[in-house]
Design a protein around this motif. Structure first.
Motif, PDB file in Angstrom:
ATOM      1  N   VAL A  14       0.834  -1.207   0.000  1.00  0.00           N
ATOM      2  CA  VAL A  14       0.000   0.000   0.000  1.00  0.00           C
ATOM      3  C   VAL A  14       0.868   1.256   0.000  1.00  0.00           C
ATOM      4  O   VAL A  14       0.588   2.221  -0.726  1.00  0.00           O
ATOM      5  CB  VAL A  14      -0.966  -0.010   1.209  1.00  0.00           C
ATOM      6  CG1 VAL A  14      -1.647   1.337   1.383  1.00  0.00           C
ATOM      7  CG2 VAL A  14      -1.997  -1.118   1.059  1.00  0.00           C
ATOM      8  N   CYS A  15       1.938   1.272   0.753  1.00  0.00           N
ATOM      9  CA  CYS A  15       2.853   2.421   0.776  1.00  0.00           C
ATOM     10  C   CYS A  15       3.532   2.611  -0.577  1.00  0.00           C
ATOM     11  O   CYS A  15       3.719   3.741  -1.039  1.00  0.00           O
ATOM     12  CB  CYS A  15       3.897   2.251   1.870  1.00  0.00           C
ATOM     13  SG  CYS A  15       3.229   2.492   3.519  1.00  0.00           S
ATOM     14  N   GLY A  18       1.086   4.274  -2.887  1.00  0.00           N
ATOM     15  CA  GLY A  18       0.957   5.681  -2.526  1.00  0.00           C
ATOM     16  C   GLY A  18       2.140   6.510  -2.982  1.00  0.00           C
ATOM     17  O   GLY A  18       1.980   7.628  -3.484  1.00  0.00           O
ATOM     18  N   MET A  19       3.341   5.984  -2.854  1.00  0.00           N
ATOM     19  CA  MET A  19       4.539   6.713  -3.280  1.00  0.00           C
ATOM     20  C   MET A  19       4.606   6.842  -4.798  1.00  0.00           C
ATOM     21  O   MET A  19       5.152   7.807  -5.317  1.00  0.00           O
ATOM     22  CB  MET A  19       5.801   6.021  -2.753  1.00  0.00           C
ATOM     23  CG  MET A  19       5.937   6.117  -1.243  1.00  0.00           C
ATOM     24  SD  MET A  19       5.970   7.812  -0.639  1.00  0.00           S
ATOM     25  CE  MET A  19       7.552   8.325  -1.238  1.00  0.00           C
ATOM     26  N   PHE A  21       2.111   7.434  -6.762  1.00  0.00           N
ATOM     27  CA  PHE A  21       1.293   8.595  -7.108  1.00  0.00           C
ATOM     28  C   PHE A  21       1.924   9.893  -6.609  1.00  0.00           C
ATOM     29  O   PHE A  21       1.787  10.937  -7.238  1.00  0.00           O
ATOM     30  CB  PHE A  21      -0.117   8.452  -6.529  1.00  0.00           C
ATOM     31  CG  PHE A  21      -0.952   7.457  -7.271  1.00  0.00           C
ATOM     32  CD1 PHE A  21      -1.418   7.730  -8.541  1.00  0.00           C
ATOM     33  CD2 PHE A  21      -1.260   6.234  -6.701  1.00  0.00           C
ATOM     34  CE1 PHE A  21      -2.189   6.819  -9.235  1.00  0.00           C
ATOM     35  CE2 PHE A  21      -2.024   5.311  -7.384  1.00  0.00           C
ATOM     36  CZ  PHE A  21      -2.491   5.607  -8.645  1.00  0.00           C
ATOM     37  N   ALA A  22       2.619   9.844  -5.517  1.00  0.00           N
ATOM     38  CA  ALA A  22       3.228  11.051  -4.950  1.00  0.00           C
ATOM     39  C   ALA A  22       4.413  11.531  -5.761  1.00  0.00           C
ATOM     40  O   ALA A  22       4.742  12.715  -5.761  1.00  0.00           O
ATOM     41  CB  ALA A  22       3.659  10.787  -3.509  1.00  0.00           C
TER      42      ALA A  22
END
Length: 88
Positions: A14-15, A18-19, A21-22
């Motif tokens: 999950v992290c 998220g990264m 997209f960041a």
């Protein structure tokens, strides 16, 4: 114990999503400027970042730096470096 073995890889996954997209590539927004070329005003798309120096452009195949003006055609756009920006 069984839950920990499952949760750690799941949280890492999950992290990672998220990264992804960041850290997407950010495209610099170009603005419309105007140069006076061959006795006529020409519209150019250029990235003049706000600064203290005057913004200018170099057209491909031409070594003459042209100052870039705002829409009122009398106020010159400002740049951080003052070095001419190469455009096509």
């Amino acid at each position: 114990m069984k839950t920990r073995k499952l949760m750690l890889p799941l949280m890492a996954f999950v992290c990672a999503i998220g990264m992804a997209f960041a850290s997407a590539n950010v495209v610099k927004e170009q603005s419309t400027g105007y140069i006076f070329e061959n006795n006529a005003w020409r519209t150019v798309q250029v990235d003049c970042e706000t600064g203290e120096e005057n913004c200018s452009v170099l057209l491909s195949g031409d070594e003459t730096p042209y100052p870039v003006f705002e829409a009122d055609l009398s106020t010159q756009k400002k740049s951080v470096t003052g070095e001419p920006i190469m455009i096509d």
